[in-house]
Scaffold this motif. Structure first.
Motif, PDB file in Angstrom:
ATOM      1  N   ASP A  76       0.826  -1.215   0.000  1.00  0.00           N
ATOM      2  CA  ASP A  76       0.000   0.000   0.000  1.00  0.00           C
ATOM      3  C   ASP A  76       0.856   1.260   0.000  1.00  0.00           C
ATOM      4  OD1 ASP A  76      -2.403  -1.417   0.008  1.00  0.00           O
ATOM      5  OD2 ASP A  76      -2.316  -1.675   2.172  1.00  0.00           O
ATOM      6  N   GLN A  77       1.749   1.345  -0.962  1.00  0.00           N
ATOM      7  CA  GLN A  77       2.699   2.449  -1.027  1.00  0.00           C
ATOM      8  C   GLN A  77       1.993   3.794  -1.174  1.00  0.00           C
ATOM      9  OE1 GLN A  77       4.034   0.327  -4.354  1.00  0.00           O
ATOM     10  NE2 GLN A  77       6.132   0.115  -3.636  1.00  0.00           N
ATOM     11  N   ASP A  78       2.503   4.769  -0.470  1.00  0.00           N
ATOM     12  CA  ASP A  78       1.963   6.115  -0.584  1.00  0.00           C
ATOM     13  C   ASP A  78       2.419   6.735  -1.901  1.00  0.00           C
ATOM     14  OD1 ASP A  78       0.731   6.076   1.917  1.00  0.00           O
ATOM     15  OD2 ASP A  78       2.596   6.664   2.925  1.00  0.00           O
ATOM     16  N   SER A 137      -5.804   7.322  -7.633  1.00  0.00           N
ATOM     17  CA  SER A 137      -4.581   7.623  -6.884  1.00  0.00           C
ATOM     18  C   SER A 137      -3.583   8.387  -7.757  1.00  0.00           C
ATOM     19  CB  SER A 137      -3.948   6.331  -6.348  1.00  0.00           C
ATOM     20  OG  SER A 137      -3.407   5.544  -7.403  1.00  0.00           O
ATOM     21  N   TYR A 141      -2.275  12.401  -7.384  1.00  0.00           N
ATOM     22  CA  TYR A 141      -0.867  12.810  -7.425  1.00  0.00           C
ATOM     23  C   TYR A 141      -0.667  13.945  -8.418  1.00  0.00           C
ATOM     24  CZ  TYR A 141       3.891  13.024  -9.071  1.00  0.00           C
ATOM     25  OH  TYR A 141       5.111  13.500  -9.480  1.00  0.00           O
TER      26      TYR A 141
END
Length: 212
Positions: A76-78, A137, A141
């Protein structure tokens, strides 16, 4: 002692869940979604019917779980912090390339495509539970880069589609159509780097040292 027992039971449950999902994916590919029963999945995975029904009460719930897991990123990388557009894009691009290179991702798309005429809900699950959360996501970004002043992106949705498309069109989609299609690690790196440079040339703000 109870904590050790709980941890053990959780690990066993996770292992059985992985076995069930692997067996279901293989059977969906072999027999099709319609002809694959939960009973057959339990037999193939080596778990009891009670264990399977406890985790996945319906075949649809099981397929949804396969979609969600296939699109989940490792640990679950940011998202990378805004401020360096090319560096951030390269990080996202490599994660995306790794995601598309998973065998289960190719299998998932093959199942959806094969069953689309009879089970359009599978495609809807793939889109709403897999593709869209991941896409969102990336969109967030890019919005953060726009807010930070490192990029000027008036249509973030279009820009996210463009960036991901530059990667998937070379790395992923041919694998569904071209037998034996393989992309080397060096080629993946090149594809991602070129996509980041191309995107930054279009949307990056002048004066950014990472671009100039």
């Amino acid at each position: 002692m109870s904590k050790v027992v709980t941890t053990y039971h959780q690990r066993v449950a996770q292992e059985k869940r992985a076995l069930i999902m692997a067996a279901a994916t293989a059977l969906f590919l072999e027999l099709g979604y319609d002809r694959t029963s939960l009973l057959r999945i339990a037999e193939r995975s080596g778990v009891s019917k009670a264990t399977l029904f406890k985790q996945f009460p319906t075949k649809a719930a099981l397929f949804d779980a396969i979609v969600t897991e296939s699109w989940s990123t490792a640990d679950d990388q940011d998202p990378p912090p805004p401020g360096n557009l090319i560096e951030g894009l390269t990080t996202i691009g490599r994660r995306y390339a790794d995601l598309l290179s998973r065998p289960r991702m190719t299998d998932l798309f093959r199942i959806v495509i094969a069953e689309l005429p009879r089970f359009p809900e599978l495609a809807q699950a793939q889109f709403s539970q897999g593709k869209m959360p991941y896409f969102e996501s990336v969109r967030r970004y890019l919005s953060a880069e726009h807010t930070a002043g490192t990029a000027r992106i008036d249509d973030v949705e279009l820009a996210a589609t463009q960036f991901l498309g530059m990667i998937s069109n070379y790395i992923f989609w041919p694998s569904l159509l071209v037998p034996g299609w393989q992309v080397t690690t060096e080629r993946v790196t090149q594809v991602v780097d070129e996509a980041a440079q191309t995107f930054a040339a279009r949307y990056g703000m002048p004066g950014d040292p990472a671009i100039d």
